[in-house]
Design a protein around this motif. Structure first.
Motif, short mmCIF file in Angstrom:
data_model
loop_
_atom_site.label_atom_id
_atom_site.label_comp_id
_atom_site.label_asym_id
_atom_site.label_seq_id
_atom_site.Cartn_x
_atom_site.Cartn_y
_atom_site.Cartn_z
N LYS A 125 0.87 -1.17 0.00
CA LYS A 125 0.00 0.00 0.00
C LYS A 125 0.90 1.22 0.00
O LYS A 125 1.94 1.24 0.66
CB LYS A 125 -0.96 -0.10 1.16
CG LYS A 125 -0.82 0.79 2.30
CD LYS A 125 -1.93 0.55 3.32
CE LYS A 125 -1.43 1.02 4.66
NZ LYS A 125 -2.34 0.89 5.72
N PRO A 126 0.54 2.22 -0.75
CA PRO A 126 1.39 3.40 -0.85
C PRO A 126 1.53 4.11 0.50
O PRO A 126 0.63 4.12 1.31
CB PRO A 126 0.69 4.29 -1.88
CG PRO A 126 -0.65 3.71 -2.09
CD PRO A 126 -0.67 2.34 -1.53
N MET A 127 2.72 4.68 0.73
CA MET A 127 2.97 5.42 1.97
C MET A 127 2.28 6.77 1.92
O MET A 127 2.21 7.42 0.87
CB MET A 127 4.48 5.65 2.16
CG MET A 127 5.25 4.39 2.45
SD MET A 127 7.02 4.66 2.63
CE MET A 127 7.11 5.88 3.88
N VAL A 128 1.78 7.18 3.03
CA VAL A 128 1.13 8.48 3.14
C VAL A 128 2.10 9.42 3.85
O VAL A 128 2.69 9.07 4.87
CB VAL A 128 -0.19 8.36 3.95
CG1 VAL A 128 -0.85 9.72 4.08
CG2 VAL A 128 -1.11 7.36 3.31
#
Length: 179
Positions: free
Chosen positions: A23-26
């Motif tokens: 999941k992409p980093m925020v």
């Protein structure tokens, strides 16, 4: 041609299976804490210590020192026997400062720093090697030492510490550290 174009579909699928779900980093947008400056009292203390370490010796001051025989001096409130103890080698130097290759200005700063270091290191006796050369430092170093309030006495060093080209200096310690 790009690397991903060289991979076959089977290799791409094997990679995805190996890595698993991602999941992409925020971006959390937390900024690092800013360092605060030193308190002004600490800056003032450091400045005062630096000023003490850079004791200013006068070049115009001409003390009445022994012109004949070995160079020696004893402060008025100190027993004259201390100069004899320096000559006899009763005191061994805790620190040695070699002034060879320095000009007058640099030598003055080094001597002031040495005398300041004596208090920090509890060095009661130091050896200052000025050399003989053109006799500039040989003549100036005693004149500077006489001006410093921590210098109790000095005497021309014995041969093992430099003889005619060095002085053994006895320093008064402020905190009365006993060895």
């Amino acid at each position: 041609m790009k690397f991903k174009d060289l991979l076959s579909e089977q290799e791409k699928q094997q990679f995805k299976d190996a890595v698993g779900k991602i999941k992409p980093m925020v971006q959390d947008k937390i900024h690092p804490a800013k360092k605060t400056g030193k308190p002004k009292t600490q800056i003032a203390q450091n400045k005062t210590k630096k000023q003490i370490a850079e004791f200013h010796f006068s070049d115009e001051f001409e003390p009445n020192l022994n012109q004949h025989g070995p160079m020696k001096y004893v402060r008025e409130d100190v027993d004259s026997f201390e100069a004899k103890n320096l000559r006899r080698g009763v005191y061994n130097p805790d620190l040695i400062l070699d002034l060879h290759g320095l000009d007058q200005h640099a030598a003055k700063k080094e001597i002031a720093a040495l005398l300041y270091a004596c208090q920090k290191e509890h060095a009661q006796c130091v050896c200052i090697v000025h050399g003989i050369g053109s006799r500039i430092l040989k003549n100036k170093v005693p004149h500077w030492l006489v001006q410093h309030p921590d210098v109790m006495a000095f005497h021309q060093a014995p041969l093992e510490f430099g003889g005619d080209g060095a002085l053994l200096v006895l320093i008064e310690l402020k905190d009365k550290f006993v060895r």
